[in-house]
Write an enzyme that holds these catalytic residues in place. Structure first.
Site, PDB file in Angstrom:
ATOM      1  N   TYR A 115      69.560  68.980  92.236  1.00 24.55           N
ATOM      2  CA  TYR A 115      69.276  69.863  91.217  1.00 24.55           C
ATOM      3  C   TYR A 115      69.887  69.253  89.671  1.00 24.55           C
ATOM      4  CZ  TYR A 115      68.840  74.521  88.753  1.00 24.55           C
ATOM      5  OH  TYR A 115      68.705  75.617  88.027  1.00 24.55           O
ATOM      6  N   LYS A 132      68.259  68.536  86.450  1.00 24.50           N
ATOM      7  CA  LYS A 132      68.532  68.939  85.329  1.00 24.50           C
ATOM      8  C   LYS A 132      69.081  68.246  84.057  1.00 24.50           C
ATOM      9  CE  LYS A 132      66.791  73.088  86.050  1.00 24.50           C
ATOM     10  NZ  LYS A 132      65.566  73.317  85.506  1.00 24.50           N
TER      11      LYS A 132
HETATM   12  P1  NAP Z   1      63.292  81.656  90.368  1.00 27.29           P
HETATM   13  O1  NAP Z   1      63.406  83.293  90.267  1.00 27.29           O
HETATM   14  O2  NAP Z   1      63.324  81.075  91.665  1.00 27.29           O
HETATM   15  O3  NAP Z   1      61.700  81.729  89.878  1.00 27.29           O
HETATM   16  C1  NAP Z   1      61.159  80.364  89.750  1.00 27.29           C
HETATM   17  C2  NAP Z   1      59.463  80.469  89.761  1.00 27.29           C
HETATM   18  O4  NAP Z   1      58.933  79.036  89.678  1.00 27.29           O
HETATM   19  C3  NAP Z   1      58.795  81.109  90.861  1.00 27.29           C
HETATM   20  O5  NAP Z   1      57.931  82.200  90.536  1.00 27.29           O
HETATM   21  C4  NAP Z   1      58.267  80.303  91.716  1.00 27.29           C
HETATM   22  O6  NAP Z   1      57.098  80.211  92.314  1.00 27.29           O
HETATM   23  C5  NAP Z   1      57.862  79.163  90.512  1.00 27.29           C
HETATM   24  N1  NAP Z   1      57.694  77.691  90.937  1.00 27.29           N
HETATM   25  C6  NAP Z   1      58.425  77.048  91.797  1.00 27.29           C
HETATM   26  N2  NAP Z   1      57.700  75.822  92.022  1.00 27.29           N
HETATM   27  C7  NAP Z   1      56.617  75.885  91.439  1.00 27.29           C
HETATM   28  C8  NAP Z   1      55.702  74.826  90.996  1.00 27.29           C
HETATM   29  N3  NAP Z   1      55.584  73.704  91.864  1.00 27.29           N
HETATM   30  N4  NAP Z   1      54.589  75.066  90.331  1.00 27.29           N
HETATM   31  C9  NAP Z   1      54.522  76.222  89.677  1.00 27.29           C
HETATM   32  N5  NAP Z   1      55.710  77.162  89.857  1.00 27.29           N
HETATM   33  C10 NAP Z   1      56.599  77.272  90.477  1.00 27.29           C
HETATM   34  O7  NAP Z   1      64.069  80.914  89.386  1.00 27.29           O
HETATM   35  P2  NAP Z   1      64.898  81.289  87.870  1.00 27.29           P
HETATM   36  O8  NAP Z   1      66.234  81.762  88.258  1.00 27.29           O
HETATM   37  O9  NAP Z   1      64.196  82.244  87.143  1.00 27.29           O
HETATM   38  O10 NAP Z   1      64.862  80.012  87.274  1.00 27.29           O
HETATM   39  C11 NAP Z   1      63.923  79.549  86.264  1.00 27.29           C
HETATM   40  C12 NAP Z   1      64.307  78.169  85.618  1.00 27.29           C
HETATM   41  O11 NAP Z   1      65.511  78.229  85.033  1.00 27.29           O
HETATM   42  C13 NAP Z   1      64.422  76.909  86.679  1.00 27.29           C
HETATM   43  O12 NAP Z   1      63.973  76.005  86.123  1.00 27.29           O
HETATM   44  C14 NAP Z   1      65.790  76.833  86.954  1.00 27.29           C
HETATM   45  O13 NAP Z   1      66.214  75.723  87.548  1.00 27.29           O
HETATM   46  C15 NAP Z   1      66.540  77.448  85.885  1.00 27.29           C
HETATM   47  N6  NAP Z   1      67.945  77.747  85.699  1.00 27.29           N
HETATM   48  C16 NAP Z   1      68.060  78.993  86.556  1.00 27.29           C
HETATM   49  C17 NAP Z   1      69.466  79.277  86.386  1.00 27.29           C
HETATM   50  C18 NAP Z   1      69.775  80.857  87.395  1.00 27.29           C
HETATM   51  O14 NAP Z   1      71.040  81.032  87.224  1.00 27.29           O
HETATM   52  N7  NAP Z   1      69.028  81.557  87.795  1.00 27.29           N
HETATM   53  C19 NAP Z   1      70.474  78.740  85.915  1.00 27.29           C
HETATM   54  C20 NAP Z   1      70.063  77.545  85.347  1.00 27.29           C
HETATM   55  C21 NAP Z   1      68.953  77.185  85.188  1.00 27.29           C
HETATM   56  P3  NAP Z   1      57.181  80.945  93.900  1.00 27.29           P
HETATM   57  O15 NAP Z   1      57.957  82.248  93.708  1.00 27.29           O
HETATM   58  O16 NAP Z   1      55.948  80.743  94.317  1.00 27.29           O
HETATM   59  O17 NAP Z   1      58.314  79.793  94.408  1.00 27.29           O
END
Ligand code: NAP
Length: 253
Positions: free
Chosen positions: A154, A158
């Site tokens: 990851y 990133k």
């Molecule tokens: P999340 O709640 O897990 O949501 C991610 C979404 O992406 C889910 O709806 C998932 O669908 C969808 N997804 C996964 N694989 C996919 C694919 N191949 N095609 C289309 N959609 C797909 O994650 P989040 O925390 O909101 O994170 C959103 C972004 O922010 C990500 O890029 C993550 O790496 C980044 N981020 C998050 C954090 C944090 O602390 N949360 C920190 C830094 C960066 P499914 O439900 O079907 O799997």
């Protein structure tokens, strides 16, 4: 007039978490929003939240790592919403493991969704953006780009997103397209709940432990990221490109 009135935005991974908050925020600022996720039926909640607040949205099912699906999805957005001005590459997954236990599948899945996904979506979107000499691409990086135990895959993805962002800014800038990244710290979503589960911690206790180490003494909410993305997607940020905006409550001491 809202700042994004007349714009069409595509937000990937927008069924929940940061993507859903971003879709709602862009819509609240006037954009018509395509809510893309793996399963179109999973987009209903976000689409309903937008339309019931008076906005315009459609749900689109596609795997961002699948070229044919991405090209079809972008075609559908342009046909149904009348264009494409803003792309938010947000879809993401984690497959955390220490290096010695990380499988090929852990590595490939994370690379495919984050890097190949951002590549395919940006490539499909830029065709329309270049033609219209206008576009905003915002990519989701992470503080994990700087290194995070158990996240070799990851953090590499990133960090890759940051290089990808800067390179697209150079290539697409002459066509009036801004490309930036937002790098969140710890945000309360299903993704971080899964991390707590993996290390055997209660999610509330996990959030408190993280918050204690953050200068602003709280963890982030999806809306904290959504507002940063909306800023970069708006014309107030029109001279900003190739940047990585850390939205993390402050640097670690
Ligand atoms: P999340 O709640 O897990 O949501 C991610 C979404 O992406 C889910 O709806 C998932 O669908 C969808 N997804 C996964 N694989 C996919 C694919 N191949 N095609 C289309 N959609 C797909 O994650 P989040 O925390 O909101 O994170 C959103 C972004 O922010 C990500 O890029 C993550 O790496 C980044 N981020 C998050 C954090 C944090 O602390 N949360 C920190 C830094 C960066 P499914 O439900 O079907 O799997």
């Amino acid at each position: 007039m809202s700042s994004l009135q007349g714009r069409v935005a595509l937000v990937t991974g927008a069924a929940r978490g940061i993507g859903a908050a971003t879709a709602r925020t862009l819509a609240a600022q006037g954009a018509a929003v395509a809510v893309l996720d793996l399963d179109e039926s999973a987009c209903v909640e976000t689409v309903d939240a937008i339309t019931s607040a008076g906005g315009r949205a459609i749900g689109v099912g596609a795997d961002v790592a699948d070229r044919a699906a991405v090209e079809a999805a972008v075609g559908r957005v342009v046909a149904e919403l009348g264009g494409l001005h803003i792309l938010v590459n947000n879809a993401g997954v984690i497959r955390d493991n220490m290096l010695f236990k990380m499988t090929d599948d852990d590595w490939d899945t994370v690379m495919n969704v984050h890097l190949r996904g951002a590549f395919l979506c940006s490539q499909a979107a830029q065709k329309h953006m270049v033609e219209q000499r206008y576009g905003k691409i915002v990519n989701l990086s992470s503080t994990s780009a700087l290194g995070n135990r158990g996240q070799a895959n990851y953090s590499a993805a990133k960090a890759g997103i940051q290089g990808f962002t800067k390179t697209l800014a150079i290539e697409l800038g002459p066509f009036g397209i801004n490309v930036n990244a937002v790098a969140p710290g710890f945000i309360a979503t299903d993704m971080t709940a899964a991390t707590a589960g993996r290390i055997g911690m209660d999610f509330d206790a996990f959030q408190k432990a993280i918050a204690d180490a953050v200068p602003l003494r709280r963890i982030g909410q999806p809306e904290d990221i959504a507002s940063a993305v909306a800023f970069l997607a708006g014309d107030g940020a029109s001279f900003i490109t190739g940047q990585v905006l850390y939205v993390d409550g402050g640097p670690r001491g």
